[in-house]
Design an enzyme around this catalytic site. Structure first.
Site, PDB file in Angstrom:
ATOM      1  N   GLU A 178       0.800  -1.215   0.000  1.00 30.26           N
ATOM      2  CA  GLU A 178       0.000   0.000   0.000  1.00 30.26           C
ATOM      3  C   GLU A 178       0.839   1.274   0.000  1.00 30.26           C
ATOM      4  O   GLU A 178       1.913   1.316   0.592  1.00 30.26           O
ATOM      5  CB  GLU A 178      -0.897  -0.004   1.242  1.00 30.26           C
ATOM      6  CG  GLU A 178      -1.957   1.064   1.255  1.00 30.26           C
ATOM      7  CD  GLU A 178      -3.127   0.664   2.131  1.00 30.26           C
ATOM      8  OE1 GLU A 178      -4.105   0.106   1.590  1.00 30.26           O
ATOM      9  OE2 GLU A 178      -3.063   0.878   3.349  1.00 30.26           O
ATOM     10  N   LYS A 191      -8.080   2.590  -3.049  1.00 30.53           N
ATOM     11  CA  LYS A 191      -8.509   2.426  -1.645  1.00 30.53           C
ATOM     12  C   LYS A 191      -9.258   3.697  -1.261  1.00 30.53           C
ATOM     13  O   LYS A 191      -8.681   4.767  -1.135  1.00 30.53           O
ATOM     14  CB  LYS A 191      -7.252   2.228  -0.777  1.00 30.53           C
ATOM     15  CG  LYS A 191      -7.540   1.902   0.674  1.00 30.53           C
ATOM     16  CD  LYS A 191      -7.613   0.406   0.880  1.00 30.53           C
ATOM     17  CE  LYS A 191      -7.738   0.025   2.353  1.00 30.53           C
ATOM     18  NZ  LYS A 191      -6.474   0.123   3.072  1.00 30.53           N
ATOM     19  N   LYS A 247       0.472   4.810   1.551  1.00 28.89           N
ATOM     20  CA  LYS A 247      -0.354   5.496   2.549  1.00 28.89           C
ATOM     21  C   LYS A 247       0.506   6.507   3.293  1.00 28.89           C
ATOM     22  O   LYS A 247       1.490   6.147   3.918  1.00 28.89           O
ATOM     23  CB  LYS A 247      -0.934   4.442   3.509  1.00 28.89           C
ATOM     24  CG  LYS A 247      -1.667   5.009   4.696  1.00 28.89           C
ATOM     25  CD  LYS A 247      -2.639   4.025   5.319  1.00 28.89           C
ATOM     26  CE  LYS A 247      -2.008   2.891   6.077  1.00 28.89           C
ATOM     27  NZ  LYS A 247      -3.001   2.128   6.850  1.00 28.89           N
ATOM     28  N   GLU A 256     -14.703  -5.466   1.846  1.00 29.65           N
ATOM     29  CA  GLU A 256     -14.088  -5.545   3.172  1.00 29.65           C
ATOM     30  C   GLU A 256     -15.140  -5.694   4.259  1.00 29.65           C
ATOM     31  O   GLU A 256     -16.124  -4.961   4.289  1.00 29.65           O
ATOM     32  CB  GLU A 256     -13.277  -4.262   3.408  1.00 29.65           C
ATOM     33  CG  GLU A 256     -12.699  -4.135   4.801  1.00 29.65           C
ATOM     34  CD  GLU A 256     -11.915  -2.847   4.969  1.00 29.65           C
ATOM     35  OE1 GLU A 256     -10.934  -2.642   4.219  1.00 29.65           O
ATOM     36  OE2 GLU A 256     -12.288  -2.031   5.836  1.00 29.65           O
ATOM     37  N   ASN A 299     -10.878  -7.095   7.621  1.00 32.72           N
ATOM     38  CA  ASN A 299     -10.073  -6.069   8.278  1.00 32.72           C
ATOM     39  C   ASN A 299      -9.917  -6.453   9.747  1.00 32.72           C
ATOM     40  O   ASN A 299     -10.906  -6.558  10.470  1.00 32.72           O
ATOM     41  CB  ASN A 299     -10.751  -4.702   8.144  1.00 32.72           C
ATOM     42  CG  ASN A 299      -9.811  -3.568   8.519  1.00 32.72           C
ATOM     43  OD1 ASN A 299      -8.912  -3.741   9.336  1.00 32.72           O
ATOM     44  ND2 ASN A 299     -10.014  -2.415   7.921  1.00 32.72           N
ATOM     45  N   GLU A 359      -6.453  -7.991   6.012  1.00 36.19           N
ATOM     46  CA  GLU A 359      -5.997  -6.592   6.009  1.00 36.19           C
ATOM     47  C   GLU A 359      -5.777  -6.091   7.433  1.00 36.19           C
ATOM     48  O   GLU A 359      -6.526  -6.453   8.334  1.00 36.19           O
ATOM     49  CB  GLU A 359      -7.068  -5.696   5.367  1.00 36.19           C
ATOM     50  CG  GLU A 359      -7.615  -6.174   4.044  1.00 36.19           C
ATOM     51  CD  GLU A 359      -8.861  -5.379   3.640  1.00 36.19           C
ATOM     52  OE1 GLU A 359      -9.041  -4.248   4.121  1.00 36.19           O
ATOM     53  OE2 GLU A 359      -9.654  -5.909   2.852  1.00 36.19           O
ATOM     54  N   SER A 360      -4.769  -5.254   7.602  1.00 42.07           N
ATOM     55  CA  SER A 360      -4.432  -4.590   8.875  1.00 42.07           C
ATOM     56  C   SER A 360      -3.693  -5.510   9.836  1.00 42.07           C
ATOM     57  O   SER A 360      -4.077  -6.665  10.026  1.00 42.07           O
ATOM     58  CB  SER A 360      -5.664  -4.037   9.609  1.00 42.07           C
ATOM     59  OG  SER A 360      -6.252  -3.010   8.866  1.00 42.07           O
TER      60      SER A 360
END
Length: 260
Positions: free
Chosen positions: A54, A116, A56, A165, A186, A216-217
Site C-alpha cells: 500500500e 482504496k 499510505k 471488506e 479487516n 488486512e491490517s
C-alpha cells in the site's frame, strides 16, 4: 459516532462537489477509461506471497506514517519487489492521498492498482476506472446490501475487480454475492483501533471458497502470514510496515524474500 461515520459524512460532501465539477461523461472520455485492466484476484491465486502493498501517507489511527516519499518511487519499488498488486489511498482529508497519486502510480508501474477509498456513490467507481484503477474497495460497514450489489455490478461491467471488506460475521452475511472477486477481512476494530488476527481466523470458516480471501491490517511480519495461510488466505494487504521505512520497495523486496 466512530471515525467511519465521520469519514462518510465528509465523503458525501466531497463527492457532491466533484460531481458538480466533472460530469461522468467527461470521466468516460479519459484516455485510461478504455485501458484493459489486470485482475488482482488472478494474481493472488497464482502467487506464493500474496502481498498487496500500500501507498499510505497517514491514517486516523497512526497520524503521519510517511510524507516524504513520491508515489513514482514507491510504485516502481513495489513492482520490482514482485508484489501482486498495489493499493493507493485516494482519500485526502484523513489519509493524505489523492486521485493524482493513482494516476502517478498508473504511469509508474504495470501492477493491478486498487483504489482504496470510501465508496458511497457510483460516481467514484467510474472515477476509479478513469484514473487507471483495476480494482475497487467496497466497505460493508458503510453500505447496504443493495448498494453492495449495485456498486459491484457496475464495477464488473467496467471490468474492474471488486474487493469487499468486512469486520465481522454480520457484515459478511449481508455481503456475499457473485459480483465480488475477493473478500477482505479487516483485523482492525474501527471503534477501538485494536488489531487482532483472530478476526481473520474466525471469519475464514464462513467465507465461501470461490472468493479469494484477503487479510488486512496488522500484518507486520512473516509470522502473521504463516499463521493465516492455513486458513485459506491468499492475499495480505500491507501498508504501514513498508511505508514507515525510507524505501518501501526495498523493504517489500526483503519481506518477500524472507517469506519464501
Amino acid at each position: 459516532m466512530n471515525i467511519l461515520d465521520k469519514i462518510v459524512i465528509d465523503k458525501r460532501k466531497e463527492v457532491d462537489l466533484r460531481k458538480s465539477l466533472i460530469p461522468i461523461s467527461q470521466l468516460e472520455q479519459s484516455v485510461l477509461f478504455t485501458r484493459a485492466t489486470t485482475s488482482l484476484a488472478q494474481n493472488l491465486k497464482n502467487s506464493k506471497s500474496g502481498i498487496i502493498a500500500e501507498h499510505k501517507r497517514r491514517s486516523p489511527s497512526k497520524s503521519v506514517i510517511n510524507n516524504g516519499l513520491n508515489v513514482q518511487d514507491v510504485a516502481s519499488g513495489y513492482e520490482n519487489a514482485g508484489v501482486c498488486g498495489m493499493s493507493v489511498l485516494t482519500d485526502g482529508k484523513y489519509f493524505g492521498g489523492s486521485l493524482d497519486d493513482l494516476l502517478t502510480a498508473r504511469a509508474s508501474c504495470n501492477l493491478p492498482l486498487l483504489r482504496k477509498e470510501f465508496i458511497i456513490d457510483e460516481y467514484q467507481i467510474v472515477e476509479a476506472k478513469a484514473y487507471g484503477a483495476d480494482v475497487i474497495l467496497l466497505i460493508a460497514a458503510i453500505l447496504t446490501r443493495d448498494e453492495i450489489k449495485q456498486f459491484s455490478e457496475l464495477a464488473k461491467s467496467l471490468k474492474l475487480d471488486v474487493l469487499l471488506e468486512v469486520h465481522n460475521e454480520e457484515e459478511l452475511h449481508k455481503s456475499i454475492m457473485p459480483s465480488l472477486d475477493m473478500l477482505g477481512v479487516n483485523n482492525r476494530n474501527l471503534k477501538t483501533f485494536d488489531v487482532s488476527l483472530n478476526t481473520s481466523k474466525a471469519l475464514s470458516k464462513i467465507i465461501p471458497n470461490n472468493f479469494v480471501k484477503v487479510s488486512e491490517s496488522g500484518i507486520s511480519n512473516i509470522e502473521a502470514i504463516k499463521q493465516l495461510q492455513p486458513y485459506g488466505y491468499q492475499g495480505f494487504l500491507i501498508g504501514e510496515n513498508f511505508m514507515k521505512t525510507d524505501n518501501p520497495g526495498a523493504s517489500a523486496t526483503e519481506f518477500i524474500k524472507n517469506l519464501s
